[in-house]
Design a protein around this motif. Structure first.
Motif, short mmCIF file in Angstrom:
data_model
loop_
_atom_site.label_atom_id
_atom_site.label_comp_id
_atom_site.label_asym_id
_atom_site.label_seq_id
_atom_site.Cartn_x
_atom_site.Cartn_y
_atom_site.Cartn_z
N ALA A 1 5.19 16.22 -11.21
CA ALA A 1 5.07 17.19 -10.32
C ALA A 1 5.80 17.45 -9.41
CB ALA A 1 4.09 16.35 -9.82
N GLN A 2 6.09 18.94 -9.19
CA GLN A 2 7.35 19.13 -8.93
C GLN A 2 8.23 19.11 -9.76
OE1 GLN A 2 7.12 17.95 -4.50
NE2 GLN A 2 5.93 19.52 -4.12
N SER A 3 8.56 18.80 -10.87
CA SER A 3 9.93 18.86 -11.49
C SER A 3 9.99 20.80 -12.20
CB SER A 3 10.07 17.82 -13.41
OG SER A 3 9.56 16.90 -11.99
N GLN B 1 6.85 33.29 -8.06
CA GLN B 1 5.85 32.04 -6.76
C GLN B 1 7.15 31.88 -6.07
OE1 GLN B 1 5.81 29.01 -10.24
NE2 GLN B 1 3.41 29.25 -10.31
N SER C 1 10.62 14.93 -2.04
CA SER C 1 9.81 14.15 -3.46
C SER C 1 10.26 13.72 -4.32
CB SER C 1 9.76 15.94 -3.99
OG SER C 1 8.75 15.63 -4.80
N GLN D 1 2.45 21.81 -10.14
CA GLN D 1 4.26 22.70 -9.32
C GLN D 1 5.63 22.58 -9.95
OE1 GLN D 1 4.14 21.74 -4.88
NE2 GLN D 1 2.62 23.04 -4.31
N VAL D 2 5.01 22.31 -11.74
CA VAL D 2 6.86 22.11 -12.62
C VAL D 2 7.05 23.56 -12.73
CG1 VAL D 2 6.89 21.29 -14.73
CG2 VAL D 2 5.51 19.53 -13.79
N GLY D 3 8.39 23.88 -12.95
CA GLY D 3 8.37 25.44 -12.98
C GLY D 3 9.33 24.77 -14.30
N VAL E 1 2.02 25.49 -11.78
CA VAL E 1 3.32 25.55 -13.43
C VAL E 1 3.16 26.67 -12.93
CG1 VAL E 1 2.90 25.26 -15.05
CG2 VAL E 1 2.18 23.30 -13.76
N ALA F 1 16.38 29.03 -9.06
CA ALA F 1 14.77 27.73 -9.12
C ALA F 1 14.94 26.92 -9.29
CB ALA F 1 14.47 27.46 -10.24
N GLN F 2 13.26 26.87 -7.54
CA GLN F 2 12.80 25.66 -6.74
C GLN F 2 14.03 25.10 -5.66
OE1 GLN F 2 12.42 22.26 -9.72
NE2 GLN F 2 9.85 23.07 -9.87
N GLY G 1 12.84 31.52 -9.91
CA GLY G 1 10.69 30.96 -10.07
C GLY G 1 10.83 29.97 -9.30
N GLN G 2 9.96 30.04 -7.67
CA GLN G 2 9.96 29.08 -6.99
C GLN G 2 10.45 28.10 -5.73
OE1 GLN G 2 8.25 25.78 -9.58
NE2 GLN G 2 6.98 26.19 -9.88
#
Lengths: 313, 313, 313
Positions: free
Chosen positions: C269-271, A234, B286, C252-254, C235, A269-270, A251-252
């Motif tokens: 979300a997004q965590s 991702q 966010s 969108q959680v990773g 996710v 990540a992220q 990731g992400q």
């Protein structure tokens, strides 16, 4: 994008209805955006802000909406709408002519390669030796895959760039800039499932030898990825960005356009990368900064209540 | 979802084994969720919290698990399990009957459109004029694609909503609410590779004219996207959300359900949108807030050590 | 990975050119990574750091690059390159032999299941009863799908693990560890469009009964997902992680690798989840912490200017 053979400027001028000024006996070898243009090519520019940059780029011939000075030996092709002229030239010399077979007659697959069922190979696609292309992969026109490459199911190679010309007075504000570039996947690359790798607008998107990417990764147009990089699932990289060798994106991670990530950098990540990052370091956060500095930030944030208490006393 | 022709309420009542109270001579035009229901339609409600809202919605006929007051001219269909009644009605009037051909006999493709190999077009799919549908695209039953639309490889239009009825005492806690809605893609829309656009549960998911989206974008059920929006790669929008015209969402932005993003808003990359945002502004973070305020937050966080030092003195 | 029938250690030793020490009359039942190995299996280890762990794991037979002590009844197979030995064994006993038909002769589909056009079912794939497999899905060799499972278009089940052996002195730094594991999808699971679920490296990736996932979700190799979980769109879960029952991961959680998320946890979300989380709580942030604590952090950050003003006075 290169023409199959050089095209006389007079022919180009006639096609796009341009006033030709300068070296009008010359021929053009292709048409390209400023950042990938080579000597002998056409380029185009419609905003005064970029006139100088374009005229003094490697481009030999400039499609432009204003008559202006230019270096000797070059030529201007003056039109009202350089963007429309670009579309006309691409449409003339690289017309959309999709293969309606699953494997185009002109597609070539090297010895030892396995192309599994339901794979689409477009016109002039080249797949090297000892590759595995899993079911339901799409490789579109003119993309080149090296040797020992693995592409997992559902991945799309050579989708068009997300690249538009905006005019708010049109009913449809955004007009697509036709992608006539390509994708080059070097030897030993492995690509996960359901990834997307866009082709260059006029140039190439390139994935360097030995780079591995996990599932659902997005690589934008004209992005150049170095050798032996790792991209986890991702990850998204926007257009015209340069990722040097041995970069690891976990990731992400999201990476913005037209920037450089230096050799051996690791982005946790992220994270989000809005600007260039130096090589050899570890980064975290959105926007991404030095990973240790980011972790210290969290410590300091946690101390705010303590600061408040101390202050009240 | 509309029935092909109005269905007498007595027939519906008999199908779902309901006690029919009120206007029992009427016929129903369809069945829909509260937020998209129209006069003449059935709606259903099983939680006392939503009784009033449902009974006073545009729905003419209410499937409900308790006898209660209702406006004149309407009717109640009383059952123990309104959700099960909904499933029964959808199953009866819009049974799952998938086309087993790559292009359903009832699918229509307009003049000048190119449908490349390996594209699945389900029952009653309509593709307008001058479209390009790239290889390995899936367009499921009853979706409508306008003119001048481009859909890149691997994209799925009309996947079912992620929408469940939960009862923790069942072995399988979540029971899917069958999607009987559709997707409407308006003229001039361009959609990248490996995107997913879910159909409405009973109503429609709509992408407004001229909107462009990059690869790997997710659009949830019943979401209404305005005209001339831009969504960069890996954007995700949940269900029943409204994105007004000319909104720009940059890469990896996530948008929650049942909210509104106002006209011309710009949401910077990786932001998360948990609540409605006004139009014409730039957002970041966010949860997403005004982008400048967010950048100031970073400056303040960086000053905490300085505050600490000052405080110690 | 289990062999079809036990293989004499002497045959293994000869294949990989190993010095066999210890119980040389035995046969091996399979080869597996340390964390999923069972009695009777081979395991392999090449780093002194993991020698003890591997030798005292359930593995009966250890492929190792140094002669060392080991418990009675076990055996060592000593080679210079245990990783290469692993590849040789997998290649010998589970050679890559892809089916070139859309549905392999050995694939089995249960009664009442609908497999729509353009679905690839590899060797030994088992699809249970009353499933719906939408167009353009790919299910690769040896994966098992339970009853009442829905898999939406474009989803890939059984892609190879993103799992490499690194040696920086090779031209291509990363060499893939061949995936010989599998994916098990239990009853009542529903999977959205364009998801990717990697197979175990040697063991299994498992999705527990009743779990539902939205579109564009990534599940890494060897990850074990419990029952009745909900994963929203986009996710991503890395490899060898354990998600217990009834966990909810919003959009969108990773989630990082080799950790555990406890029963009933909810991650907003997004965590981003870098380490294990206890069950029954709500989390937010990247890195994710208690959701209420995270929201308090935002409040404190907003108060820094106030603290600064107070301090100046």
């Amino acid at each position: 994008m290169k023409f199959k053979q050089p095209v006389p400027l007079t022919e180009i001028a006639s096609l796009i209805n341009a006033k030709l000024v300068g070296n009008n006996a010359a021929s053009a070898t292709g048409i390209n955006e400023i950042h990938v243009v080579e000597e002998g090519d056409l380029a185009f520019v419609d905003h005064p802000k970029y006139y100088e940059k374009c005229i003094h780029s490697l481009a030999s011939f400039i499609i432009i909406n204003k008559e202006t000075d230019f270096p000797q030996g070059k030529a201007l092709l003056i039109v009202d709408e350089p963007f429309e002229a670009y579309l006309k030239i691409v449409n003339e010399f690289m017309p959309f002519n999709p293969s309606m077979q699953m494997q185009a007659v002109s597609a070539k697959v090297g010895a030892g390669s396995v192309v599994m069922p339901n794979v689409y190979l477009g016109n002039n696609v080249i797949v090297g030796k000892n590759c595995i292309i899993y079911p339901n992969v799409t490789i579109l026109d003119n993309c080149t895959i090296g040797d020992d490459v693995m592409i997992q199911s559902g991945t799309v190679i050579g989708s068009d760039a997300f690249y538009y010309n905006k005019k708010a007075d049109r009913d449809i504000h955004y007009k697509k800039m036709t992608s006539c570039g390509t994708v080059i996947i070097e030897n030993g690359v492995e690509i996960g499932a359901n990834c997307t790798i866009d082709r260059g607008v006029t140039g190439e998107t390139r994935i360097g030898a030995g780079t591995k990417m996990d599932n659902l990764v997005q690589i934008g147009h004209d992005t150049i990825v170095g050798k032996n990089c790792l991209f986890a699932s991702q990850v998204g990289i926007a257009g015209a960005t340069k990722i040097e060798d041995e970069v690891i994106l976990w990731g992400q991670v999201g990476v913005s356009k037209t920037l450089t990530i230096g050799k051996g950098a690791i982005v946790n990540a992220q994270s989000g990368v809005p600007a260039s990052l130096g090589g050899g370091k570890v980064y975290f956060g959105s926007p991404a900064i030095d990973a240790k500095a980011k972790m210290k930030e969290f410590v300091w944030i946690n101390r705010i209540p303590e600061i408040w208490e101390k202050l009240k006393k």
